[in-house]
Design a protein around this motif. Sequence first.
Motif, PDB file in Angstrom:
ATOM      1  N   ALA A  90       0.692  -1.055   0.092  1.00 13.85           N
ATOM      2  CA  ALA A  90      -0.171  -0.134  -0.118  1.00 13.85           C
ATOM      3  C   ALA A  90       1.014   1.251  -0.003  1.00 13.85           C
ATOM      4  CB  ALA A  90      -0.835   0.160   1.194  1.00 13.85           C
ATOM      5  N   GLY A  91       0.349   2.409  -0.430  1.00 17.75           N
ATOM      6  CA  GLY A  91       1.093   3.528  -0.399  1.00 17.75           C
ATOM      7  C   GLY A  91       1.989   3.892  -1.536  1.00 17.75           C
ATOM      8  N   LEU A  92       1.601   3.372  -2.760  1.00 10.02           N
ATOM      9  CA  LEU A  92       2.676   3.309  -3.940  1.00 10.02           C
ATOM     10  C   LEU A  92       2.694   4.547  -4.609  1.00 10.02           C
ATOM     11  CD1 LEU A  92       1.552  -0.154  -5.104  1.00 10.02           C
ATOM     12  CD2 LEU A  92       3.274   0.353  -3.571  1.00 10.02           C
ATOM     13  N   LYS A  93       2.301   5.712  -4.209  1.00  9.02           N
ATOM     14  CA  LYS A  93       2.512   7.002  -4.789  1.00  9.02           C
ATOM     15  C   LYS A  93       3.241   7.861  -4.007  1.00  9.02           C
ATOM     16  CE  LYS A  93      -1.971   6.772  -5.391  1.00  9.02           C
ATOM     17  NZ  LYS A  93      -3.461   7.364  -5.679  1.00  9.02           N
ATOM     18  N   ASN A  94       3.691   7.468  -2.698  1.00  4.68           N
ATOM     19  CA  ASN A  94       4.032   8.787  -1.766  1.00  4.68           C
ATOM     20  C   ASN A  94       5.724   8.845  -2.083  1.00  4.68           C
ATOM     21  OD1 ASN A  94       5.026   6.627  -0.506  1.00  4.68           O
ATOM     22  ND2 ASN A  94       3.192   6.433   0.978  1.00  4.68           N
ATOM     23  N   TYR A  95       6.131   9.352  -1.032  1.00  4.16           N
ATOM     24  CA  TYR A  95       7.826   9.622  -1.308  1.00  4.16           C
ATOM     25  C   TYR A  95       8.378   8.565  -0.878  1.00  4.16           C
ATOM     26  CZ  TYR A  95      12.113  12.121  -0.654  1.00  4.16           C
ATOM     27  OH  TYR A  95      13.521  12.895  -0.955  1.00  4.16           O
ATOM     28  N   ALA A  96       7.891   7.558   0.062  1.00  4.29           N
ATOM     29  CA  ALA A  96       8.589   6.474   0.362  1.00  4.29           C
ATOM     30  C   ALA A  96       8.494   5.534  -0.710  1.00  4.29           C
ATOM     31  CB  ALA A  96       7.707   5.746   1.667  1.00  4.29           C
ATOM     32  N   ALA A  97       7.640   5.238  -1.569  1.00  3.61           N
ATOM     33  CA  ALA A  97       7.534   4.542  -2.938  1.00  3.61           C
ATOM     34  C   ALA A  97       8.245   5.089  -3.816  1.00  3.61           C
ATOM     35  CB  ALA A  97       6.116   4.639  -3.330  1.00  3.61           C
ATOM     36  N   ALA A  98       8.456   6.411  -3.927  1.00  6.24           N
ATOM     37  CA  ALA A  98       9.515   6.782  -4.889  1.00  6.24           C
ATOM     38  C   ALA A  98      10.985   6.419  -4.696  1.00  6.24           C
ATOM     39  CB  ALA A  98       9.436   8.438  -4.817  1.00  6.24           C
ATOM     40  N   TYR A  99      11.207   6.463  -3.252  1.00  7.97           N
ATOM     41  CA  TYR A  99      12.444   6.079  -2.633  1.00  7.97           C
ATOM     42  C   TYR A  99      12.826   4.692  -3.202  1.00  7.97           C
ATOM     43  CZ  TYR A  99      16.491   5.098   0.230  1.00  7.97           C
ATOM     44  OH  TYR A  99      17.806   4.482   0.596  1.00  7.97           O
ATOM     45  N   ALA A 100      11.939   3.816  -2.714  1.00 13.96           N
ATOM     46  CA  ALA A 100      12.003   2.240  -3.101  1.00 13.96           C
ATOM     47  C   ALA A 100      12.071   2.081  -4.720  1.00 13.96           C
ATOM     48  CB  ALA A 100      10.766   1.648  -2.621  1.00 13.96           C
ATOM     49  N   THR A 101      11.457   2.865  -5.428  1.00 17.97           N
ATOM     50  CA  THR A 101      11.466   2.655  -7.113  1.00 17.97           C
ATOM     51  C   THR A 101      12.599   3.137  -7.523  1.00 17.97           C
ATOM     52  OG1 THR A 101       9.137   3.267  -7.115  1.00 17.97           O
ATOM     53  CG2 THR A 101      10.340   3.468  -8.892  1.00 17.97           C
ATOM     54  N   GLY A 102      13.257   4.068  -6.748  1.00 21.67           N
ATOM     55  CA  GLY A 102      14.953   4.607  -7.171  1.00 21.67           C
ATOM     56  C   GLY A 102      15.762   3.512  -6.852  1.00 21.67           C
ATOM     57  N   LEU A 103      15.713   3.041  -5.674  1.00 23.15           N
ATOM     58  CA  LEU A 103      16.593   1.907  -5.137  1.00 23.15           C
ATOM     59  C   LEU A 103      16.229   0.595  -5.978  1.00 23.15           C
ATOM     60  CD1 LEU A 103      18.435   0.995  -2.975  1.00 23.15           C
ATOM     61  CD2 LEU A 103      16.614   0.205  -1.600  1.00 23.15           C
ATOM     62  N   LEU A 104      15.342   0.454  -6.612  1.00 23.23           N
ATOM     63  CA  LEU A 104      15.141  -0.888  -7.298  1.00 23.23           C
ATOM     64  C   LEU A 104      15.809  -0.590  -8.699  1.00 23.23           C
ATOM     65  CD1 LEU A 104      13.843  -3.636  -7.763  1.00 23.23           C
ATOM     66  CD2 LEU A 104      11.609  -2.357  -8.555  1.00 23.23           C
ATOM     67  N   LEU A 105      15.700   0.568  -9.218  1.00 20.80           N
ATOM     68  CA  LEU A 105      16.015   0.860 -10.792  1.00 20.80           C
ATOM     69  C   LEU A 105      17.866   0.682 -10.516  1.00 20.80           C
ATOM     70  CD1 LEU A 105      15.963   1.671 -13.382  1.00 20.80           C
ATOM     71  CD2 LEU A 105      16.151   4.106 -12.685  1.00 20.80           C
ATOM     72  N   ALA A 106      18.274   1.209  -9.413  1.00 23.97           N
ATOM     73  CA  ALA A 106      19.789   1.321  -9.256  1.00 23.97           C
ATOM     74  C   ALA A 106      20.318  -0.026  -9.071  1.00 23.97           C
ATOM     75  CB  ALA A 106      20.152   2.356  -7.880  1.00 23.97           C
ATOM     76  N   ARG A 107      19.778  -0.865  -8.298  1.00 21.66           N
ATOM     77  CA  ARG A 107      20.235  -2.283  -8.042  1.00 21.66           C
ATOM     78  C   ARG A 107      20.043  -2.947  -9.259  1.00 21.66           C
ATOM     79  NH1 ARG A 107      23.944  -1.807  -5.301  1.00 21.66           N
ATOM     80  NH2 ARG A 107      23.993  -3.738  -5.033  1.00 21.66           N
ATOM     81  N   ARG A 108      18.930  -2.702  -9.889  1.00 20.90           N
ATOM     82  CA  ARG A 108      18.601  -3.529 -11.239  1.00 20.90           C
ATOM     83  C   ARG A 108      19.540  -3.310 -12.452  1.00 20.90           C
ATOM     84  NH1 ARG A 108      12.633  -3.656 -12.842  1.00 20.90           N
ATOM     85  NH2 ARG A 108      12.484  -5.117 -10.972  1.00 20.90           N
TER      86      ARG A 108
END
Length: 262
Positions: A90-108
């Motif tokens: 849940a909460g896939l549009k807030n700042y926490a989700a944005a941070y996790a998306t950037g982290l996922l892109l970097a590690r990928r």
Amino acid sequence: MVFVKVLKSSTYFSRFQVKWRRRREGKTNYRRRIRMVSQFKNKYATPKYRLVVRTTNTDIIAQICTAKLQGDCVHAAAYSHELPLHGAVAGLKNYAAAYATGLLLARRMLKKLHLDTKYEGKVEADGADFNVEPSDTARRPFKAIFDAGLQRTTTGARIFGVLKGALDGGIDIPHSEKRFPGFDKEKGDLDSETHRERIFAAHVADYQKKLQREEPEKYKEAFSKYIENGVKPDQIEDMWAECHASIRKFPDAKRFDQTFVV
């Protein structure tokens, strides 16, 4: 009969040049784009990587792109709707989700380049600013420039959450800490604790607790996804911490019928 001066004659229309499609649609500022994607001639065909961040009403999109004559080439991409695979339901549009998306892109992206073990970034997200330092025994870190598009670069915007996640993930991105949440313009420094609260959605948890006390009906309406998945306000920080650990362990893209076990 009143004399009417012809302002746009047939000569005007015969010489009229239609603007490019994406300019007509208001999607691309080509004046800015040409300055961003242009490469020095003495670097020949060296690609210039960009961290492209776009937000919609339901998703956060992060991509690593390079510009070619045929169009942009996407080397890696991550979306916030992938986060439920890592435990963030849940909460896939807030700042926490944005941070996790950037982290996922970097590690990928780093795993694709076989740099994930050489540059782990900042494992513990404490909100402080971080810069990737070159290793003496490995290749230089992967570098990209930040592409915000036409979005307003206001302090605390979600696009900077993606930037912070990519930095902590191990990508070298030239940046300033002035646009991160918690930056004090008068003092000229960043309050890392305030930034950490945004990364782990502590502000969302505080708002949930406030609505539970004062407006229970509005709480059920505004946070129905949290209630549906059984996520209580006190469990939000743990949810995002487990999501970060899962992303670092399993950065590869998976189908939605598969889940990760940390």
